[in-house]
Motif scaffolding. Structure first.
Motif, PDB file in Angstrom:
ATOM      1  N   VAL A   1      50.766  29.416  40.503  1.00 54.19           N
ATOM      2  CA  VAL A   1      50.711  30.654  40.376  1.00 54.19           C
ATOM      3  C   VAL A   1      50.551  31.543  41.559  1.00 54.19           C
ATOM      4  CG1 VAL A   1      49.953  32.636  38.837  1.00 54.19           C
ATOM      5  CG2 VAL A   1      49.813  30.272  37.970  1.00 54.19           C
ATOM      6  N   CYS A   2      51.642  32.793  41.301  1.00 46.87           N
ATOM      7  CA  CYS A   2      51.520  33.671  42.521  1.00 46.87           C
ATOM      8  C   CYS A   2      50.842  34.801  42.580  1.00 46.87           C
ATOM      9  CB  CYS A   2      52.732  33.386  43.189  1.00 46.87           C
ATOM     10  SG  CYS A   2      54.060  32.384  43.142  1.00 46.87           S
ATOM     11  N   GLY A   3      49.748  35.116  43.036  1.00 48.18           N
ATOM     12  CA  GLY A   3      49.492  35.944  42.832  1.00 48.18           C
ATOM     13  C   GLY A   3      47.621  36.720  42.817  1.00 48.18           C
ATOM     14  N   LEU A   4      47.253  34.983  42.838  1.00 45.25           N
ATOM     15  CA  LEU A   4      46.125  34.778  42.767  1.00 45.25           C
ATOM     16  C   LEU A   4      45.283  34.748  44.083  1.00 45.25           C
ATOM     17  CD1 LEU A   4      46.133  32.006  39.918  1.00 45.25           C
ATOM     18  CD2 LEU A   4      45.506  34.731  39.975  1.00 45.25           C
ATOM     19  N   ALA A   5      43.920  35.049  43.559  1.00 44.32           N
ATOM     20  CA  ALA A   5      43.018  35.536  44.761  1.00 44.32           C
ATOM     21  C   ALA A   5      42.117  34.395  44.729  1.00 44.32           C
ATOM     22  CB  ALA A   5      42.145  37.164  45.454  1.00 44.32           C
ATOM     23  N   CYS A   6      41.527  34.482  44.081  1.00 43.50           N
ATOM     24  CA  CYS A   6      40.434  32.949  43.871  1.00 43.50           C
ATOM     25  C   CYS A   6      40.799  32.413  42.252  1.00 43.50           C
ATOM     26  CB  CYS A   6      39.230  33.482  43.890  1.00 43.50           C
ATOM     27  SG  CYS A   6      38.447  34.734  42.315  1.00 43.50           S
ATOM     28  N   ALA A   7      40.092  31.058  42.476  1.00 41.39           N
ATOM     29  CA  ALA A   7      40.150  30.730  40.787  1.00 41.39           C
ATOM     30  C   ALA A   7      39.189  29.948  40.625  1.00 41.39           C
ATOM     31  CB  ALA A   7      41.160  29.378  40.615  1.00 41.39           C
ATOM     32  N   ILE A   8      38.022  29.875  38.899  1.00 45.48           N
ATOM     33  CA  ILE A   8      37.269  29.577  38.350  1.00 45.48           C
ATOM     34  C   ILE A   8      37.620  28.378  37.261  1.00 45.48           C
ATOM     35  CG2 ILE A   8      34.684  29.950  37.610  1.00 45.48           C
ATOM     36  CD1 ILE A   8      36.770  32.849  39.227  1.00 45.48           C
ATOM     37  N   GLY A   9      36.888  27.519  37.193  1.00 47.26           N
ATOM     38  CA  GLY A   9      37.122  26.177  36.115  1.00 47.26           C
ATOM     39  C   GLY A   9      36.453  26.088  35.785  1.00 47.26           C
ATOM     40  N   TYR A  10      35.986  25.919  34.435  1.00 47.83           N
ATOM     41  CA  TYR A  10      34.149  25.517  33.051  1.00 47.83           C
ATOM     42  C   TYR A  10      34.672  24.694  32.825  1.00 47.83           C
ATOM     43  CZ  TYR A  10      31.238  29.890  33.689  1.00 47.83           C
ATOM     44  OH  TYR A  10      30.994  31.131  33.813  1.00 47.83           O
ATOM     45  N   TYR A  11      34.087  23.110  33.126  1.00 50.14           N
ATOM     46  CA  TYR A  11      34.520  22.092  32.444  1.00 50.14           C
ATOM     47  C   TYR A  11      35.337  21.594  31.562  1.00 50.14           C
ATOM     48  CZ  TYR A  11      32.384  25.439  28.770  1.00 50.14           C
ATOM     49  OH  TYR A  11      31.998  26.418  27.668  1.00 50.14           O
TER      50      TYR A  11
ATOM     51  N   ILE B   1      34.148  35.274  41.945  1.00 47.12           N
ATOM     52  CA  ILE B   1      35.013  37.195  42.097  1.00 47.12           C
ATOM     53  C   ILE B   1      34.759  38.344  43.146  1.00 47.12           C
ATOM     54  CG2 ILE B   1      36.141  38.355  40.381  1.00 47.12           C
ATOM     55  CD1 ILE B   1      35.247  36.279  38.264  1.00 47.12           C
ATOM     56  N   SER B   2      33.748  38.424  42.937  1.00 41.30           N
ATOM     57  CA  SER B   2      32.867  39.968  43.787  1.00 41.30           C
ATOM     58  C   SER B   2      33.949  39.338  45.098  1.00 41.30           C
ATOM     59  CB  SER B   2      31.866  40.164  43.338  1.00 41.30           C
ATOM     60  OG  SER B   2      30.501  39.342  43.948  1.00 41.30           O
ATOM     61  N   GLN B   3      33.233  38.445  45.371  1.00 45.35           N
ATOM     62  CA  GLN B   3      33.450  37.916  47.113  1.00 45.35           C
ATOM     63  C   GLN B   3      34.984  37.408  47.218  1.00 45.35           C
ATOM     64  OE1 GLN B   3      31.464  34.722  48.879  1.00 45.35           O
ATOM     65  NE2 GLN B   3      33.409  33.453  48.957  1.00 45.35           N
ATOM     66  N   TYR B   4      35.655  37.156  46.841  1.00 40.12           N
ATOM     67  CA  TYR B   4      37.121  36.932  46.772  1.00 40.12           C
ATOM     68  C   TYR B   4      38.328  38.472  46.559  1.00 40.12           C
ATOM     69  CZ  TYR B   4      35.417  32.358  48.813  1.00 40.12           C
ATOM     70  OH  TYR B   4      35.305  31.534  50.113  1.00 40.12           O
ATOM     71  N   VAL B   5      37.772  38.882  45.739  1.00 39.72           N
ATOM     72  CA  VAL B   5      38.834  40.022  45.002  1.00 39.72           C
ATOM     73  C   VAL B   5      37.886  41.379  45.737  1.00 39.72           C
ATOM     74  CG1 VAL B   5      39.063  41.004  42.760  1.00 39.72           C
ATOM     75  CG2 VAL B   5      39.204  38.738  42.761  1.00 39.72           C
ATOM     76  N   VAL B   6      36.811  41.515  45.776  1.00 38.00           N
ATOM     77  CA  VAL B   6      36.519  42.875  46.013  1.00 38.00           C
ATOM     78  C   VAL B   6      35.993  42.649  47.800  1.00 38.00           C
ATOM     79  CG1 VAL B   6      34.764  44.251  45.913  1.00 38.00           C
ATOM     80  CG2 VAL B   6      35.450  43.321  43.357  1.00 38.00           C
ATOM     81  N   GLY B   7      36.031  41.560  48.424  1.00 36.84           N
ATOM     82  CA  GLY B   7      35.547  41.161  49.436  1.00 36.84           C
ATOM     83  C   GLY B   7      34.298  41.254  50.225  1.00 36.84           C
TER      84      GLY B   7
ATOM     85  N   TYR C   1      34.981  27.839  51.619  1.00 34.25           N
ATOM     86  CA  TYR C   1      35.915  28.628  52.005  1.00 34.25           C
ATOM     87  C   TYR C   1      35.723  30.136  52.653  1.00 34.25           C
ATOM     88  CZ  TYR C   1      40.471  26.697  49.922  1.00 34.25           C
ATOM     89  OH  TYR C   1      41.981  26.449  49.914  1.00 34.25           O
ATOM     90  N   ALA C   2      33.953  29.531  51.963  1.00 35.94           N
ATOM     91  CA  ALA C   2      33.174  31.321  52.626  1.00 35.94           C
ATOM     92  C   ALA C   2      32.351  30.985  53.834  1.00 35.94           C
ATOM     93  CB  ALA C   2      31.830  31.059  51.147  1.00 35.94           C
ATOM     94  N   LEU C   3      32.411  29.645  53.992  1.00 38.87           N
ATOM     95  CA  LEU C   3      31.190  29.390  55.316  1.00 38.87           C
ATOM     96  C   LEU C   3      32.421  29.783  56.281  1.00 38.87           C
ATOM     97  CD1 LEU C   3      30.294  25.540  54.455  1.00 38.87           C
ATOM     98  CD2 LEU C   3      28.877  27.449  54.795  1.00 38.87           C
ATOM     99  N   GLN C   4      33.712  28.594  56.288  1.00 33.36           N
ATOM    100  CA  GLN C   4      34.684  29.245  57.087  1.00 33.36           C
ATOM    101  C   GLN C   4      35.285  30.817  57.532  1.00 33.36           C
ATOM    102  OE1 GLN C   4      38.415  27.460  55.735  1.00 33.36           O
ATOM    103  NE2 GLN C   4      37.484  25.313  55.595  1.00 33.36           N
TER     104      GLN C   4
END
Length: 250
Positions: A123-133, A210-216, A228-231
């Motif tokens: 999917v185009c236009g996404l900054a990050c993804a979270i999946g539960y089980y 979400i705050s990390q990758y959407v808000v920054g 990703y965060a470490l990089q």
């Protein structure tokens, strides 16, 4: 409720919640039940309360229209029988409808968690993804994710054996994986398997992600937040001997 239209012309409803102030970004919520039920609306409202435009597309409408005998189908069943193009088209339409709010995250639960994981690459236009089980995620270990991806699994999940989660984590070090001493659906407040402690921890990590990758926000608050965060926080530093490769399996 609002109405959206996918690229193939399919029209469907979505539940949208807006924050009280200027949005920090947007979150697409992918449900685990045949309808956008009160629990999913509560999750969507929660993201709005945290400052995001939140929208839950009714992915099952397409599945139910495709049913030949009138029986309601679950997303997981529909994906296996008809492929992922339709649901992903609906998710794309949802993303496009909120992109004016800023960067967009996707968060999915169970069958919706599986689709959230696929959305990271499709999917185009996404900054990050979270999946539960999300059942089936453990089998999708071959491709590196194109965007930062966070996964929550349950240690006592009959649909996703713990050994498969361990193997997935070894194969996909670019994905941040957390496990919880709980059962499938532990985040669902209306489920018998609801686990308040696990749900609280997972939500805290989700909101941070979400705050990390959407808000920054600077990616330094949580220990081992992921590759990703470490990089991003220290691209040039060499990895110290004995450093942990990922988040703990707790």
């Amino acid at each position: 409720m609002i109405e959206l239209t996918a690229a193939d012309g399919h029209k469907f409803f979505a539940y949208r919640a807006d924050p009280p102030e200027t949005p920090k970004g947007a979150v697409i919520v992918l449900q685990e039940t045949p309808i956008v039920n009160p629990y999913i609306r509560k999750i969507t409202d929660g993201f709005a309360e945290n400052g995001y435009v939140a929208i839950a597309p009714a992915l099952y409408e397409r599945a139910n229209k495709a049913s030949q005998n009138g029986e309601k189908l679950e997303v997981a069943v529909f994906v296996k029988g008809a492929g992922i193009d339709g649901p992903l088209a609906d998710i794309q339409a949802a993303v496009d409808s909120v992109k004016e709010a800023g960067k967009v995250a996707v968060a999915g639960y169970s069958g919706g968690g599986y689709l959230a994981y696929l959305s990271a690459n499709l999917v185009c236009g996404l900054a990050c993804a979270i999946g539960y089980y999300g059942p089936g995620i453990q089998d999708e270990y071959r491709e590196k994710r194109k965007i930062p991806t966070l996964l929550h699994f349950a240690e006592n999940d009959p649909l996703i054996p713990s050994e498969e989660v361990i193997q997935f984590r070894a194969n996909r070090p670019d994905v941040s994986v957390y496990t919880y001493a709980a059962g499938h659906g532990f985040s669902g407040s209306e489920e018998e398997s609801y686990d308040k402690d696990a749900a609280s921890k997972a939500l805290e990590r989700t909101l941070f992600w979400i705050s990390q990758y959407v808000v920054g926000q600077p990616p330094v608050t949580l220990k081992n937040a992921g590759a990703y965060a470490l990089q991003k926080s220290d691209k040039k530093k060499k990895k110290k001997a004995g450093a942990d490769d990922g988040p703990p399996m707790d």
